[in-house]
Design an enzyme around this catalytic site. Structure first.
Site, PDB file in Angstrom:
ATOM      1  N   ASP A  38       0.908  -1.188  -0.087  1.00 13.47           N
ATOM      2  CA  ASP A  38       0.085  -0.056  -0.166  1.00 13.47           C
ATOM      3  C   ASP A  38       0.749   1.391   0.216  1.00 13.47           C
ATOM      4  O   ASP A  38       2.059   1.089   0.183  1.00 13.47           O
ATOM      5  CB  ASP A  38      -1.069  -0.007   1.174  1.00 13.47           C
ATOM      6  CG  ASP A  38      -2.278   0.651   1.028  1.00 13.47           C
ATOM      7  OD1 ASP A  38      -2.476   1.380  -0.034  1.00 13.47           O
ATOM      8  OD2 ASP A  38      -3.229   0.258   1.711  1.00 13.47           O
ATOM      9  N   GLY A  56      -3.349   4.596  -8.264  1.00 14.34           N
ATOM     10  CA  GLY A  56      -3.391   5.425  -9.466  1.00 14.34           C
ATOM     11  C   GLY A  56      -2.796   6.683  -9.362  1.00 14.34           C
ATOM     12  O   GLY A  56      -2.771   7.341 -10.641  1.00 14.34           O
ATOM     13  N   ASN A 107       0.281   8.158  -9.091  1.00 18.87           N
ATOM     14  CA  ASN A 107       1.180   8.485  -9.955  1.00 18.87           C
ATOM     15  C   ASN A 107       1.264   7.707 -11.190  1.00 18.87           C
ATOM     16  O   ASN A 107       2.300   7.301 -11.811  1.00 18.87           O
ATOM     17  CB  ASN A 107       2.608   8.323  -9.359  1.00 18.87           C
ATOM     18  CG  ASN A 107       2.666   9.156  -8.011  1.00 18.87           C
ATOM     19  OD1 ASN A 107       3.049  10.441  -8.273  1.00 18.87           O
ATOM     20  ND2 ASN A 107       2.514   8.690  -6.636  1.00 18.87           N
ATOM     21  N   ASP A 125     -10.238   3.638  -3.517  1.00 25.93           N
ATOM     22  CA  ASP A 125     -10.611   2.438  -3.112  1.00 25.93           C
ATOM     23  C   ASP A 125     -12.321   2.166  -3.551  1.00 25.93           C
ATOM     24  O   ASP A 125     -13.124   3.014  -3.722  1.00 25.93           O
ATOM     25  CB  ASP A 125     -11.138   2.185  -1.766  1.00 25.93           C
ATOM     26  CG  ASP A 125      -9.681   2.043  -1.163  1.00 25.93           C
ATOM     27  OD1 ASP A 125      -8.628   2.322  -1.790  1.00 25.93           O
ATOM     28  OD2 ASP A 125      -9.408   1.786   0.154  1.00 25.93           O
TER      29      ASP A 125
HETATM   30  C1  GLA Z   1      -5.918   1.375   1.453  1.00 28.65           C
HETATM   31  C2  GLA Z   1      -6.164   0.403   0.289  1.00 28.65           C
HETATM   32  C3  GLA Z   1      -7.413  -0.596   0.734  1.00 28.65           C
HETATM   33  C4  GLA Z   1      -6.981  -1.326   2.145  1.00 28.65           C
HETATM   34  C5  GLA Z   1      -6.866  -0.544   3.127  1.00 28.65           C
HETATM   35  C6  GLA Z   1      -6.426  -0.984   4.338  1.00 28.65           C
HETATM   36  O1  GLA Z   1      -7.241   2.061   1.506  1.00 28.65           O
HETATM   37  O2  GLA Z   1      -6.271   1.228  -0.901  1.00 28.65           O
HETATM   38  O3  GLA Z   1      -7.504  -1.693  -0.570  1.00 28.65           O
HETATM   39  O4  GLA Z   1      -5.751  -2.070   1.990  1.00 28.65           O
HETATM   40  O5  GLA Z   1      -5.694   0.504   2.799  1.00 28.65           O
HETATM   41  O6  GLA Z   1      -6.080  -0.020   5.294  1.00 28.65           O
END
Ligand code: GLA
Length: 381
Positions: A139, A174, A176, A195
């Site tokens: 992440d 997405g 960068n 998300d």
């Molecule tokens: C970000 C990611 C999600 C998930 C959360 C977990 O928002 O994009 O898919 O992994 O973190 O905290």
């Protein structure tokens, strides 16, 4: 490592994710409410429900499994939620014939404030390899002034150095344009958006959105996907509250056109037969997993009525007629919309009804319900 071993490791890394990864991830339904019992029961359910047999092989734990580092910097799993440790959990998952995935973050902390891998990349990669991890979702929270491409490349190098082939999932939202550098940096897939939310077309204030908005953002990215490196429009919300059954079916069909990773995000232990039948539709999965690996896109749009198409390895086309509107409507396309001359005769097969609809020449149309799809394969004579 000897030259021979190095070549072998190299080869196995290069043959990861030749089709879009399929599996299950804990985040969309459970967020931080994860523990050993839930994950083991999910593994059992993946086998029992037929999900594994349909191709869903990666069981991935998302954020919140980790609580700190020991004095040597080794990452520590939550001892209350995962009392047997991650290695034992991975062993259990492997014993079911599944593969095991885990989550970390390129910054100093994960999105839920748990320890990130910044500064511990090689150490964490060695730990994952030792535990038997097969997939890493990485992440982008708390990244400060870090450069995205360099940060992801560093972890990809660490995974290679650790030696165990691990699918590398870039989760940078997405921001960068990872489709421009994700493959070069060593990624097997990269998120293209913020998300996904469990709704049809909602949005929230930090950028989360329903699947139709994510869908719109995929147009134009299709050239960047191919075997071993995929655009990732985020995990599935199929079967989650917030989507009707028809909307779940549309979401799933369109993700197959997009050659998207199919990472289920519902409660597999308690899913209904209807949702299981959507997630395990072999004909739709075959479109997603088509070996040519050519991502499809929108080929026609008239207001709320859209046609999405994808070329398949056998020369046929998968086509989704998608009605985004509120009323039932007829959607039509010409063979020229999908790259065939209109003089061609072709068999049309309905991939949800599992039946051949007959031979057609030059065009096809169907009635499509509100927020629904008709998904067909057009097979030239
Ligand atoms: C970000 C990611 C999600 C998930 C959360 C977990 O928002 O994009 O898919 O992994 O973190 O905290």
């Amino acid at each position: 490592m000897s030259m021979q071993m190095q070549t072998k490791a190299q080869t196995s890394f290069d043959s990861l994710a030749l089709t879009p990864p399929m599996g299950w991830n804990s985040w969309n339904t459970f967020q931080c409410n994860i523990n050993e019992k839930l994950i083991k029961e999910t593994a059992d359910a993946m086998v029992k429900s037929g999900m594994l047999a349909a191709g869903y092989k990666y069981l991935i734990i998302d954020d919140c499994w980790q609580v700190g580092r020991d004095k040597n910097g080794n990452i520590i799993a939550d001892p209350v939620k995962f009392p047997s440790g991650i290695k034992a959990l991975a062993d259990y998952i492997h014993s079911k014939g599944l593969k095991f995935g885990i989550y970390s973050d390129a910054g100093t902390k994960t999105c839920q404030g748990r320890p990130g891998s910044r500064g511990y990349e090689f150490q964490d990669a060695r730990t994952y390899a030792r535990w038997g991890v097969d997939y890493l979702k990485y992440d982008w929270c708390h990244h400060g002034t870090q450069n995205a491409e360099a940060s992801y490349r560093l972890m990809a190098q660490a995974l290679r150095a650790a030696g165990r082939p691990i699918v590398f999932s870039i989760c940078e939202w997405g921001t960068n344009k990872p489709w421009l550098w994700g493959k070069k940096a060593g990624g097997n897939l990269w998120r293209t958006t913020e998300d996904i939310l469990n709704c049809y077309d909602c949005r929230n204030d930090w950028g989360g959105m329903g699947f139709v908005h994510i869908l719109d953002l995929q147009v134009g990215l299709q050239a960047y996907a191919g075997p071993g490196h995929w655009n990732d429009p985020d995990m599935l919300e199929v079967g989650n509250t917030g989507l009707t059954v028809e909307e779940s079916r549309s979401h799933f069909s369109l993700w197959a056109i997009l050659a998207a990773p199919l990472i289920a995000g519902n409660d597999i232990i308690h899913m209904s037969d209807t949702i299981r039948d959507i997630l395990t539709n072999r004909e739709v999965i075959a479109v997603d997993q088509d070996p040519l690996g050519k991502e499809g896109t929108r080929v026609k749009k008239e207001g709320d009525l859209e046609v999405w198409a994808r070329q398949l390895a056998d020369g046929s086309r998968a086509v989704v007629l998608f009605n985004r509107g509120e009323k039932k409507a007829k959607i039509a396309f010409q063979w020229t919309d999908i790259g065939y001359p209109n003089t061609l005769k072709a068999e049309v097969r309905d991939l949800w009804k599992h039946e051949n609809l007959g031979k057609f020449k030059g065009s096809f149309s169907a009635e499509v319900g509100k927020h629904s799809v008709v998904m067909v394969k057009v097979i030239p004579e």
